[in-house]
Design a protein around this motif. Structure first.
Motif, PDB file in Angstrom:
ATOM      1  N   LEU A  46       9.352  -0.284   0.556  1.00  0.00           N
ATOM      2  CA  LEU A  46       8.805   0.700   1.487  1.00  0.00           C
ATOM      3  C   LEU A  46       8.664   0.100   2.889  1.00  0.00           C
ATOM      4  CD1 LEU A  46       6.141   2.278  -0.882  1.00  0.00           C
ATOM      5  CD2 LEU A  46       8.196   3.413  -0.013  1.00  0.00           C
ATOM      6  N   TYR A  47       8.134  -1.119   2.977  1.00  0.00           N
ATOM      7  CA  TYR A  47       8.010  -1.783   4.276  1.00  0.00           C
ATOM      8  C   TYR A  47       9.375  -1.973   4.926  1.00  0.00           C
ATOM      9  CZ  TYR A  47       3.042  -2.900   3.784  1.00  0.00           C
ATOM     10  OH  TYR A  47       1.680  -2.819   3.678  1.00  0.00           O
ATOM     11  N   ARG A  48      10.356  -2.365   4.120  1.00  0.00           N
ATOM     12  CA  ARG A  48      11.710  -2.574   4.633  1.00  0.00           C
ATOM     13  C   ARG A  48      12.289  -1.294   5.223  1.00  0.00           C
ATOM     14  NH1 ARG A  48      13.094  -5.550   0.628  1.00  0.00           N
ATOM     15  NH2 ARG A  48      13.914  -3.909  -0.679  1.00  0.00           N
ATOM     16  N   ASN A  49      11.809  -0.153   4.760  1.00  0.00           N
ATOM     17  CA  ASN A  49      12.287   1.141   5.240  1.00  0.00           C
ATOM     18  C   ASN A  49      11.352   1.784   6.260  1.00  0.00           C
ATOM     19  OD1 ASN A  49      14.870   1.906   3.755  1.00  0.00           O
ATOM     20  ND2 ASN A  49      13.574   1.071   2.131  1.00  0.00           N
ATOM     21  N   GLY A  50      10.459   0.978   6.847  1.00  0.00           N
ATOM     22  CA  GLY A  50       9.632   1.458   7.947  1.00  0.00           C
ATOM     23  C   GLY A  50       8.388   2.222   7.550  1.00  0.00           C
ATOM     24  N   LEU A  51       8.004   2.146   6.290  1.00  0.00           N
ATOM     25  CA  LEU A  51       6.786   2.820   5.829  1.00  0.00           C
ATOM     26  C   LEU A  51       5.707   1.784   5.528  1.00  0.00           C
ATOM     27  CD1 LEU A  51       8.493   5.334   3.408  1.00  0.00           C
ATOM     28  CD2 LEU A  51       7.460   5.891   5.614  1.00  0.00           C
ATOM     29  N   ASP A  52       4.470   2.176   5.639  1.00  0.00           N
ATOM     30  CA  ASP A  52       3.374   1.317   5.229  1.00  0.00           C
ATOM     31  C   ASP A  52       3.077   1.595   3.758  1.00  0.00           C
ATOM     32  OD1 ASP A  52       2.148  -0.182   7.632  1.00  0.00           O
ATOM     33  OD2 ASP A  52       2.612   1.821   8.393  1.00  0.00           O
ATOM     34  N   ALA A  53       2.543   0.595   3.083  1.00  0.00           N
ATOM     35  CA  ALA A  53       2.245   0.747   1.660  1.00  0.00           C
ATOM     36  C   ALA A  53       0.940   0.035   1.340  1.00  0.00           C
ATOM     37  CB  ALA A  53       3.379   0.171   0.823  1.00  0.00           C
ATOM     38  N   LEU A  54       0.216   0.569   0.372  1.00  0.00           N
ATOM     39  CA  LEU A  54      -1.020  -0.068  -0.054  1.00  0.00           C
ATOM     40  C   LEU A  54      -1.260   0.207  -1.539  1.00  0.00           C
ATOM     41  CD1 LEU A  54      -3.503   2.278  -0.327  1.00  0.00           C
ATOM     42  CD2 LEU A  54      -2.989   2.404   2.093  1.00  0.00           C
ATOM     43  N   ARG A  55      -2.076  -0.672  -2.117  1.00  0.00           N
ATOM     44  CA  ARG A  55      -2.515  -0.489  -3.498  1.00  0.00           C
ATOM     45  C   ARG A  55      -3.960  -0.015  -3.436  1.00  0.00           C
ATOM     46  NH1 ARG A  55      -3.196  -4.902  -6.523  1.00  0.00           N
ATOM     47  NH2 ARG A  55      -2.976  -3.692  -8.397  1.00  0.00           N
ATOM     48  N   PRO A  56      -4.261   1.128  -4.043  1.00  0.00           N
ATOM     49  CA  PRO A  56      -5.663   1.567  -4.058  1.00  0.00           C
ATOM     50  C   PRO A  56      -6.541   0.515  -4.739  1.00  0.00           C
ATOM     51  CG  PRO A  56      -4.213   3.329  -4.797  1.00  0.00           C
ATOM     52  CD  PRO A  56      -3.374   2.083  -4.703  1.00  0.00           C
ATOM     53  N   PRO A  57      -7.766   0.327  -4.254  1.00  0.00           N
ATOM     54  CA  PRO A  57      -8.631  -0.697  -4.828  1.00  0.00           C
ATOM     55  C   PRO A  57      -9.092  -0.391  -6.254  1.00  0.00           C
ATOM     56  CG  PRO A  57      -9.788   0.543  -3.129  1.00  0.00           C
ATOM     57  CD  PRO A  57      -8.367   1.008  -3.115  1.00  0.00           C
ATOM     58  N   ALA A  58      -9.066   0.869  -6.632  1.00  0.00           N
ATOM     59  CA  ALA A  58      -9.479   1.250  -7.988  1.00  0.00           C
ATOM     60  C   ALA A  58      -8.295   1.872  -8.718  1.00  0.00           C
ATOM     61  CB  ALA A  58     -10.629   2.251  -7.925  1.00  0.00           C
ATOM     62  N   ASP A  59      -8.267   1.733 -10.022  1.00  0.00           N
ATOM     63  CA  ASP A  59      -7.195   2.329 -10.826  1.00  0.00           C
ATOM     64  C   ASP A  59      -7.497   3.808 -11.022  1.00  0.00           C
ATOM     65  OD1 ASP A  59      -5.210   3.057 -12.558  1.00  0.00           O
ATOM     66  OD2 ASP A  59      -5.716   1.589 -14.098  1.00  0.00           O
ATOM     67  N   MET A  60      -6.783   4.631 -10.268  1.00  0.00           N
ATOM     68  CA  MET A  60      -6.976   6.080 -10.336  1.00  0.00           C
ATOM     69  C   MET A  60      -5.730   6.774 -10.872  1.00  0.00           C
ATOM     70  SD  MET A  60      -8.959   6.608  -6.719  1.00  0.00           S
ATOM     71  CE  MET A  60      -7.760   5.720  -5.768  1.00  0.00           C
ATOM     72  N   GLY A  61      -4.805   5.998 -11.471  1.00  0.00           N
ATOM     73  CA  GLY A  61      -3.564   6.567 -11.976  1.00  0.00           C
ATOM     74  C   GLY A  61      -2.435   6.500 -10.975  1.00  0.00           C
ATOM     75  N   ILE A  62      -2.728   6.049  -9.770  1.00  0.00           N
ATOM     76  CA  ILE A  62      -1.719   5.859  -8.730  1.00  0.00           C
ATOM     77  C   ILE A  62      -1.728   4.370  -8.381  1.00  0.00           C
ATOM     78  CG2 ILE A  62      -1.117   6.351  -6.321  1.00  0.00           C
ATOM     79  CD1 ILE A  62      -0.608   8.714  -8.222  1.00  0.00           C
ATOM     80  N   ASP A  63      -0.543   3.739  -8.416  1.00  0.00           N
ATOM     81  CA  ASP A  63      -0.463   2.298  -8.178  1.00  0.00           C
ATOM     82  C   ASP A  63      -0.164   1.944  -6.724  1.00  0.00           C
ATOM     83  OD1 ASP A  63      -0.874   1.596 -10.907  1.00  0.00           O
ATOM     84  OD2 ASP A  63       1.198   2.145 -11.315  1.00  0.00           O
ATOM     85  N   VAL A  64       0.657   2.768  -6.057  1.00  0.00           N
ATOM     86  CA  VAL A  64       1.059   2.485  -4.677  1.00  0.00           C
ATOM     87  C   VAL A  64       1.023   3.785  -3.883  1.00  0.00           C
ATOM     88  CG1 VAL A  64       2.961   1.698  -3.186  1.00  0.00           C
ATOM     89  CG2 VAL A  64       2.537   0.550  -5.368  1.00  0.00           C
ATOM     90  N   VAL A  65       0.528   3.692  -2.654  1.00  0.00           N
ATOM     91  CA  VAL A  65       0.514   4.822  -1.733  1.00  0.00           C
ATOM     92  C   VAL A  65       1.343   4.415  -0.516  1.00  0.00           C
ATOM     93  CG1 VAL A  65      -0.919   6.318  -0.288  1.00  0.00           C
ATOM     94  CG2 VAL A  65      -1.786   5.499  -2.499  1.00  0.00           C
ATOM     95  N   SER A  66       2.254   5.301  -0.088  1.00  0.00           N
ATOM     96  CA  SER A  66       3.028   5.017   1.129  1.00  0.00           C
ATOM     97  C   SER A  66       2.640   6.000   2.222  1.00  0.00           C
ATOM     98  CB  SER A  66       4.529   5.093   0.852  1.00  0.00           C
ATOM     99  OG  SER A  66       4.949   6.425   0.687  1.00  0.00           O
ATOM    100  N   LEU A  67       2.666   5.502   3.453  1.00  0.00           N
ATOM    101  CA  LEU A  67       2.281   6.289   4.630  1.00  0.00           C
ATOM    102  C   LEU A  67       3.304   6.057   5.735  1.00  0.00           C
ATOM    103  CD1 LEU A  67      -1.267   4.722   4.684  1.00  0.00           C
ATOM    104  CD2 LEU A  67      -0.808   7.009   3.862  1.00  0.00           C
ATOM    105  N   ASN A  68       3.512   7.050   6.574  1.00  0.00           N
ATOM    106  CA  ASN A  68       4.393   6.876   7.734  1.00  0.00           C
ATOM    107  C   ASN A  68       3.571   6.544   8.975  1.00  0.00           C
ATOM    108  OD1 ASN A  68       3.273   9.448   8.036  1.00  0.00           O
ATOM    109  ND2 ASN A  68       5.106  10.296   8.977  1.00  0.00           N
TER     110      ASN A  68
END
Length: 128
Positions: A23-45
């Motif tokens: 995602l970073y290589r393609n110009g997007l930001d990425a993060l891992r939520p601090p808690a396990d909510m069923g989503i492992d990675v979130v990407s943002l523009n």
């Protein structure tokens, strides 16, 4: 804790960080939520929004499943094959199916490869 627990945990992190790197290589930001909510990675523009004010925000949510397996070669056909099983909980499927901005990444890596070779030889399947 049992070694299997740590192996599963760190293999899962490998897949999540591989996605974040892409995602970073393609110009997007990425993060891992601090808690396990069923989503492992979130990407943002975020970068695009900062560079071009007025750019609408785009957020995508990923569930990442990573399998480590033995890959076998078959002398009767080119290439190699492996049988891999991924498990998704009902709650994960429900969460992913709620919106078009969610996807699952299935990542397969070969057992026994060094970290560098694992990344280069991994198979990725996106299901949206």
């Amino acid at each position: 804790m049992a070694q299997d627990f740590y192996n599963l945990l760190y293999n899962g992190y490998t897949g999540e960080y591989q996605l974040m790197s892409s995602l970073y290589r393609n110009g997007l930001d990425a993060l891992r939520p601090p808690a396990d909510m069923g989503i492992d990675v979130v990407s943002l523009n975020l970068k695009q929004q900062l560079e071009k004010p007025g750019t609408p925000p785009e957020t995508f949510f990923f569930q990442v499943k990573t399998a480590v397996t033995t890959v076998s070669e078959n002398p009767n056909r080119p290439g190699a094959f492996a049988v891999v099983e991924f498990k998704l909980k009902d709650s994960e499927v429900d969460l992913l199916a709620r919106s078009r901005d969610r996807a699952v990444l299935l990542r397969v890596q070969q057992r026994g490869r060094s970290a560098h070779r694992r990344v280069r030889g991994a198979v990725h399947l996106f299901l949206a």
